[in-house]
Write a protein that holds these residues in place. Sequence first.
Motif, PDB file in Angstrom:
ATOM      1  N   THR A   1     -12.826  -6.138  -3.625  1.00 29.35           N
ATOM      2  CA  THR A   1     -11.869  -5.061  -3.840  1.00 29.35           C
ATOM      3  C   THR A   1     -11.688  -4.289  -2.539  1.00 29.35           C
ATOM      4  O   THR A   1     -12.674  -3.837  -1.944  1.00 29.35           O
ATOM      5  CB  THR A   1     -12.368  -4.110  -4.943  1.00 29.35           C
TER       6      THR A   1
ATOM      7  N   ASN B   1      -2.494  -3.251  -3.959  1.00 25.24           N
ATOM      8  CA  ASN B   1      -2.257  -4.571  -4.544  1.00 25.24           C
ATOM      9  C   ASN B   1      -2.830  -5.700  -3.678  1.00 25.24           C
ATOM     10  O   ASN B   1      -2.246  -6.769  -3.581  1.00 25.24           O
ATOM     11  CB  ASN B   1      -0.755  -4.782  -4.764  1.00 25.24           C
ATOM     12  N   THR B   2      -3.976  -5.448  -3.037  1.00 26.61           N
ATOM     13  CA  THR B   2      -4.587  -6.484  -2.201  1.00 26.61           C
ATOM     14  C   THR B   2      -6.035  -6.745  -2.597  1.00 26.61           C
ATOM     15  O   THR B   2      -6.716  -5.875  -3.167  1.00 26.61           O
ATOM     16  CB  THR B   2      -4.553  -6.104  -0.706  1.00 26.61           C
ATOM     17  N   ILE B   3      -6.489  -7.962  -2.276  1.00 29.55           N
ATOM     18  CA  ILE B   3      -7.895  -8.322  -2.326  1.00 29.55           C
ATOM     19  C   ILE B   3      -8.272  -8.871  -0.953  1.00 29.55           C
ATOM     20  O   ILE B   3      -7.424  -9.390  -0.220  1.00 29.55           O
ATOM     21  CB  ILE B   3      -8.200  -9.359  -3.424  1.00 29.55           C
TER      22      ILE B   3
ATOM     23  N   ILE C   1      -1.173  -9.289  -3.803  1.00 28.05           N
ATOM     24  CA  ILE C   1      -0.887  -9.851  -5.122  1.00 28.05           C
ATOM     25  C   ILE C   1       0.625  -9.830  -5.354  1.00 28.05           C
ATOM     26  O   ILE C   1       1.238  -8.754  -5.382  1.00 28.05           O
ATOM     27  CB  ILE C   1      -1.600  -9.057  -6.235  1.00 28.05           C
TER      28      ILE C   1
ATOM     29  N   VAL D   1       2.069  -3.482  -9.363  1.00 26.14           N
ATOM     30  CA  VAL D   1       0.610  -3.403  -9.388  1.00 26.14           C
ATOM     31  C   VAL D   1       0.141  -2.146  -8.658  1.00 26.14           C
ATOM     32  O   VAL D   1       0.471  -1.939  -7.481  1.00 26.14           O
ATOM     33  CB  VAL D   1      -0.030  -4.653  -8.760  1.00 26.14           C
TER      34      VAL D   1
ATOM     35  N   ASN E   1      -3.356  -0.966  -9.206  1.00 25.57           N
ATOM     36  CA  ASN E   1      -4.803  -1.091  -9.012  1.00 25.57           C
ATOM     37  C   ASN E   1      -5.178  -2.560  -9.072  1.00 25.57           C
ATOM     38  O   ASN E   1      -4.763  -3.283  -9.994  1.00 25.57           O
ATOM     39  CB  ASN E   1      -5.576  -0.325 -10.081  1.00 25.57           C
ATOM     40  N   THR E   2      -5.974  -2.991  -8.111  1.00 18.06           N
ATOM     41  CA  THR E   2      -6.407  -4.389  -8.016  1.00 18.06           C
ATOM     42  C   THR E   2      -7.917  -4.388  -7.857  1.00 18.06           C
ATOM     43  O   THR E   2      -8.440  -4.121  -6.769  1.00 18.06           O
ATOM     44  CB  THR E   2      -5.726  -5.076  -6.809  1.00 18.06           C
ATOM     45  N   TRP E   3      -8.638  -4.672  -8.939  1.00 18.78           N
ATOM     46  CA  TRP E   3     -10.080  -4.449  -8.971  1.00 18.78           C
ATOM     47  C   TRP E   3     -10.849  -5.712  -9.332  1.00 18.78           C
ATOM     48  O   TRP E   3     -10.362  -6.601 -10.042  1.00 18.78           O
ATOM     49  CB  TRP E   3     -10.410  -3.376 -10.018  1.00 18.78           C
TER      50      TRP E   3
ATOM     51  N   VAL F   1      -9.014 -11.567 -11.441  1.00 17.70           N
ATOM     52  CA  VAL F   1      -8.911 -10.204 -10.933  1.00 17.70           C
ATOM     53  C   VAL F   1      -8.297  -9.301 -11.996  1.00 17.70           C
ATOM     54  O   VAL F   1      -7.434  -9.718 -12.774  1.00 17.70           O
ATOM     55  CB  VAL F   1      -8.067 -10.180  -9.632  1.00 17.70           C
TER      56      VAL F   1
ATOM     57  N   LEU G   1      -5.915  -6.330 -12.950  1.00 25.98           N
ATOM     58  CA  LEU G   1      -4.722  -5.670 -12.416  1.00 25.98           C
ATOM     59  C   LEU G   1      -4.215  -4.624 -13.390  1.00 25.98           C
ATOM     60  O   LEU G   1      -4.288  -4.807 -14.618  1.00 25.98           O
ATOM     61  CB  LEU G   1      -3.617  -6.691 -12.150  1.00 25.98           C
TER      62      LEU G   1
END
Length: 469
Positions: free
Chosen positions: A119, A125-127, A146, A151, A153-155, A171, A173
């Motif tokens: 995270t 919106n990235t990992i 993503i 999006v 939250n990207t967790w 992931v 989202l």
Amino acid sequence: MNLSSFPRRSLAHAALVLLVALAGVVTPTRSAPARSAPARSAPAQSAPVHAAAPPAGSTSRYTMTAFTNSSESNMYVYEAPDATGFRLRRGPAYTPPSGLIRDPSIIRHTDGYYYIVYTTNWTGNTIGFARSSDRLSWTFLRNHTIPLSGVANTWAPEWFVDTDGSVNVIVSLSTTGSDFKPYKLTATNAALSAWTAPTVLSGIGPNYIDTFIVKVNGTYHAFTKQETTKYIEYATAASLTGPYTFQRTGDWAGWGGPREGQSLVRLDNGGWRIYFDGYTVGKYFFSDSVDGFRTWTPPAELPALSGFARHFTVLKETVSGGASLPTATTRSLRSTNYPDRYLRHRDNLGYLEQVSASSSAQTKQDATFTVTPGLADANCYSLRAANGQYLRHYDFRIQLGADDGGSTFRQDATFCAHTGASSGSLTLESYNYPGRYLRHYDFALRVDLYQDTDTFRADSSFVATTPWA
């Protein structure tokens, strides 16, 4: 990840969550064990299991990648031979060029490199991806955007390598901060640099985060946190993308709550271990199952790292090395910190007692055992006394018993060897209670949960010597 750390959560609600958590937390002792034996009350551990321990000349290596309570921007790397006694290998081992390193998930890819996905921030919106040849030194690769509109939250991205060889990231989202659902991304090249558009895992969500998936016998098993109740729930599907059907909800496994950050790993006895974060009480727990995820042992705190390591995954590999005992031979086992004392049985109980050339013939015989392949797993060991009975644990106390052919006895009498605290020594881990080791306490022999102390490591280390009888 947890929404309780998100700035929008009120202090009043956080206080309520903490009260609920404290009411349900199981807090096992980490001090020296009491003189009375604990109750034998873990039915999951009596179920038969399949042999899984590595053969002689090799050993299991469990690698943990974690962020910590003290930093969301640094990753630490730990290692254990048993999925319990993790020791620091490097910390910090990786700091991304920007952003966070929360929830790092590790795999070893077919190219021989280790990869983490993580995270990168609370919002966005990235990992992130990084790579290592040795698990200790890491190189940033890229942040992946993503490709999904809206999006926010990207967790908690988690690797999932399917049995067909496809490499996936699962992931969580969200578009609003409260509508989390799990999605699947699949790598489209061997370099893991190109990915498909996200596909939702149907049947889970909204409002589910930290979804972790394992596959057993063609069935996908999802462990996912219900963000309203704060419990880790359990669903299955015939396809990775679902539809998933919830099999257990609420506090079905007795883990309590709030819980999150769950990850699973296979154990040497064929069972599974789940780790999870009791984030409101600042503790990290684990629990084991050997019966197809139906029942689980009571939660225990992860030795040494509870309250420090946060949301991690554990990678299991078989590597060369480890400790071994020659089978079909007789040996005596000498304590490393009391070198004039040896493991022996007396009145059918196990003790650490002085043995010397002037000891009686009976004492010498009681301190001599035939090493046999493990009754529950031939890659581990059992110790047979001269009268044909075996050392086994019962209520975690070591005693002699006759093999009745049952799975419970055979598992109780099987121990897996690991390298000990001093050169030439070994430790003996309980086969059906992973993380518990044969050790002496007040010179009585028992199997106790690993403690991250020099005293415990010395108490549980023995040297196989020429037999006394």
